[in-house]
Write a protein that holds these residues in place. Structure first.
Motif, PDB file in Angstrom:
ATOM      1  N   UNK A  16       0.910  -1.139  -0.069  1.00  0.00           N
ATOM      2  CA  UNK A  16      -0.073  -0.037   0.177  1.00  0.00           C
ATOM      3  C   UNK A  16       0.784   1.268   0.102  1.00  0.00           C
ATOM      4  N   UNK A  17       0.703   1.974  -0.805  1.00  0.00           N
ATOM      5  CA  UNK A  17       1.470   3.203  -1.170  1.00  0.00           C
ATOM      6  C   UNK A  17       0.830   4.456  -0.667  1.00  0.00           C
ATOM      7  N   UNK A  18       0.211   4.480   0.173  1.00  0.00           N
ATOM      8  CA  UNK A  18      -0.648   5.553   1.063  1.00  0.00           C
ATOM      9  C   UNK A  18      -0.383   5.670   2.398  1.00  0.00           C
ATOM     10  N   UNK A  19      -0.679   6.872   2.899  1.00  0.00           N
ATOM     11  CA  UNK A  19      -0.304   7.278   4.178  1.00  0.00           C
ATOM     12  C   UNK A  19      -1.746   6.816   5.118  1.00  0.00           C
ATOM     13  N   UNK A  20      -1.730   5.847   5.928  1.00  0.00           N
ATOM     14  CA  UNK A  20      -2.806   5.670   6.985  1.00  0.00           C
ATOM     15  C   UNK A  20      -2.773   5.916   8.191  1.00  0.00           C
ATOM     16  N   UNK A  21      -3.750   6.739   8.588  1.00  0.00           N
ATOM     17  CA  UNK A  21      -3.919   7.167   9.952  1.00  0.00           C
ATOM     18  C   UNK A  21      -5.134   6.637  10.795  1.00  0.00           C
ATOM     19  N   UNK A  22      -4.676   6.498  11.900  1.00  0.00           N
ATOM     20  CA  UNK A  22      -5.618   5.704  13.082  1.00  0.00           C
ATOM     21  C   UNK A  22      -5.939   6.660  14.098  1.00  0.00           C
ATOM     22  N   UNK A  23      -7.259   7.106  14.136  1.00  0.00           N
ATOM     23  CA  UNK A  23      -7.926   7.924  15.254  1.00  0.00           C
ATOM     24  C   UNK A  23      -8.358   6.884  16.286  1.00  0.00           C
ATOM     25  N   UNK A  24      -7.321   6.864  17.256  1.00  0.00           N
ATOM     26  CA  UNK A  24      -7.441   6.097  18.412  1.00  0.00           C
ATOM     27  C   UNK A  24      -6.568   5.021  18.152  1.00  0.00           C
ATOM     28  N   UNK A  25      -5.920   4.454  19.459  1.00  0.00           N
ATOM     29  CA  UNK A  25      -5.049   3.596  19.498  1.00  0.00           C
ATOM     30  C   UNK A  25      -5.354   2.223  20.377  1.00  0.00           C
ATOM     31  N   UNK A  26      -6.523   1.831  20.214  1.00  0.00           N
ATOM     32  CA  UNK A  26      -7.064   0.856  21.047  1.00  0.00           C
ATOM     33  C   UNK A  26      -6.693  -0.552  20.434  1.00  0.00           C
ATOM     34  N   UNK A  27      -7.033  -1.708  20.928  1.00  0.00           N
ATOM     35  CA  UNK A  27      -6.732  -3.090  20.486  1.00  0.00           C
ATOM     36  C   UNK A  27      -6.681  -3.342  19.041  1.00  0.00           C
ATOM     37  N   UNK A  28      -7.949  -2.942  18.518  1.00  0.00           N
ATOM     38  CA  UNK A  28      -7.987  -3.183  17.051  1.00  0.00           C
ATOM     39  C   UNK A  28      -7.160  -2.453  16.193  1.00  0.00           C
ATOM     40  N   UNK A  29      -6.958  -0.999  16.547  1.00  0.00           N
ATOM     41  CA  UNK A  29      -5.825  -0.394  15.851  1.00  0.00           C
ATOM     42  C   UNK A  29      -4.683  -1.210  16.022  1.00  0.00           C
ATOM     43  N   UNK A  30      -4.360  -1.562  16.879  1.00  0.00           N
ATOM     44  CA  UNK A  30      -2.858  -2.261  17.123  1.00  0.00           C
ATOM     45  C   UNK A  30      -2.869  -3.644  16.541  1.00  0.00           C
ATOM     46  N   UNK A  31      -3.972  -4.216  16.363  1.00  0.00           N
ATOM     47  CA  UNK A  31      -3.948  -5.465  15.630  1.00  0.00           C
ATOM     48  C   UNK A  31      -3.856  -5.306  14.200  1.00  0.00           C
ATOM     49  N   UNK A  32      -4.448  -4.323  13.487  1.00  0.00           N
ATOM     50  CA  UNK A  32      -4.407  -3.889  12.173  1.00  0.00           C
ATOM     51  C   UNK A  32      -3.028  -3.328  11.843  1.00  0.00           C
ATOM     52  N   UNK A  33      -2.497  -2.460  12.608  1.00  0.00           N
ATOM     53  CA  UNK A  33      -1.111  -2.133  12.614  1.00  0.00           C
ATOM     54  C   UNK A  33      -0.205  -3.125  12.352  1.00  0.00           C
ATOM     55  N   UNK A  34      -0.324  -3.972  13.425  1.00  0.00           N
ATOM     56  CA  UNK A  34       0.832  -5.101  13.535  1.00  0.00           C
ATOM     57  C   UNK A  34       0.621  -6.041  12.283  1.00  0.00           C
ATOM     58  N   UNK A  35      -0.539  -6.406  11.985  1.00  0.00           N
ATOM     59  CA  UNK A  35      -0.793  -7.188  10.723  1.00  0.00           C
ATOM     60  C   UNK A  35      -0.239  -6.719   9.536  1.00  0.00           C
ATOM     61  N   UNK A  36      -0.462  -5.238   9.214  1.00  0.00           N
ATOM     62  CA  UNK A  36       0.192  -4.677   8.167  1.00  0.00           C
ATOM     63  C   UNK A  36       1.707  -4.602   8.074  1.00  0.00           C
TER      64      UNK A  36
END
Length: 280
Positions: free
Chosen positions: A4-24
């Protein structure tokens, strides 16, 4: 796998955000320099910064300004407050992906603008171990490329399906709440083993592999669960004796009603947010 050649921003840093970032990052779909997150907690920001080597912010607007894709990963109770803050900062160039349970696309567009690209997603808890299933529903302005991008992001934590938004309350009742039902069944089976005389750890090991193996049988054979159940059940045997108890106790109907009750609750919550919109 695509990058993915885009910038991704997470509003909120809960468990699901953590899981998605970790997976990516673990699948090398995106570089850490292209991910940003926000959270009011200094401890949480520090944790994300150290764990993922990403840039974190205390404010949400800073994340929006640096990102092409905005993932709304906040609790439903504070969504309205967050949207008020972001209003005017998100433009048509952004793709908005909401993973907040029960928040309709209509509610988000009411605050941010009717011309924005919005996708609503219902993930589930197994995403935390990259074994989740996420239902993806597009808003009216989201195109095929937007859906494909959302799929690439969510595939980092498991599997995905595409559904119209009208089905998401049913998804919430089934796969969203479903892990809790499965955990209860697993817990009960372990306790059943202990009641029958097995040590707890041995009972746990037997149950976990039995559940995992049963899932594999359904997946790999393609057979109906009822057919596989009959394969295990011999006339006058032990399995039919156990099944008789489960049927007498109405386990089947209890599970069906649990899914329906959770779906109805999700529908009620969604209508509550819709009513809020109409009073603005």
């Amino acid at each position: 796998m695509k990058t993915i050649n885009k910038n991704i921003g997470f509003i909120g840093s809960g468990n699901m955000a953590q899981a998605i970032i970790g997976g990516l990052l673990s699948q090398k779909i995106i570089k850490s320099k292209n991910i940003f997150s926000s959270d009011p907690s200094p401890q949480r920001r520090n944790q994300f910064s150290k764990e993922f080597s990403i840039k974190t912010f205390s404010g949400n607007v800073e994340v929006v300004k640096k990102s092409d894709v905005i993932i709304l990963a906040v609790k439903p109770q504070i969504m309205e407050k967050v949207l008020k803050e972001l209003k005017g900062n998100i433009t048509s160039r952004h793709l908005i992906i909401s993973i907040a349970a029960g928040i309709p696309i209509e509610f988000i567009s009411k605050w941010l603008g009717d011309d924005l690209k919005i996708i609503r997603v219902m993930p589930n808890a197994p995403a935390l171990v990259k074994e989740g299933i996420s239902a993806i529903s597009p808003g009216k302005n989201a195109g095929p490329e937007d859906l494909e991008l959302a799929k690439e992001i969510l595939n980092a934590i498991g599997k995905t399906v595409f559904l119209e938004e009208s089905y998401l309350n049913a998804v919430t009742g089934l796969s969203g709440s479903g892990p809790a039902y499965i955990f209860l069944i697993i817990e009960s089976l372990i306790e059943g083993g202990v009641a029958a005389g097995l040590p707890w750890e041995i009972s746990k090991e037997l149950v976990l592999q039995t559940v995992a193996g049963s899932v594999s049988m359904v997946t790999l054979t393609g057979k109906h669960p009822g057919e596989l159940k009959d394969m295990v059940t011999s006339p006058g045997g032990t399995t039919i004796a156990g099944l008789k108890v489960l049927e007498n106790k109405k386990l089947r109907y209890a599970l069906i009603e649990a899914v329906e009750a959770a779906a109805k609750k999700a529908t009620y919550l969604g209508k509550t947010y819709s009513k809020k919109n109409k009073t603005k």
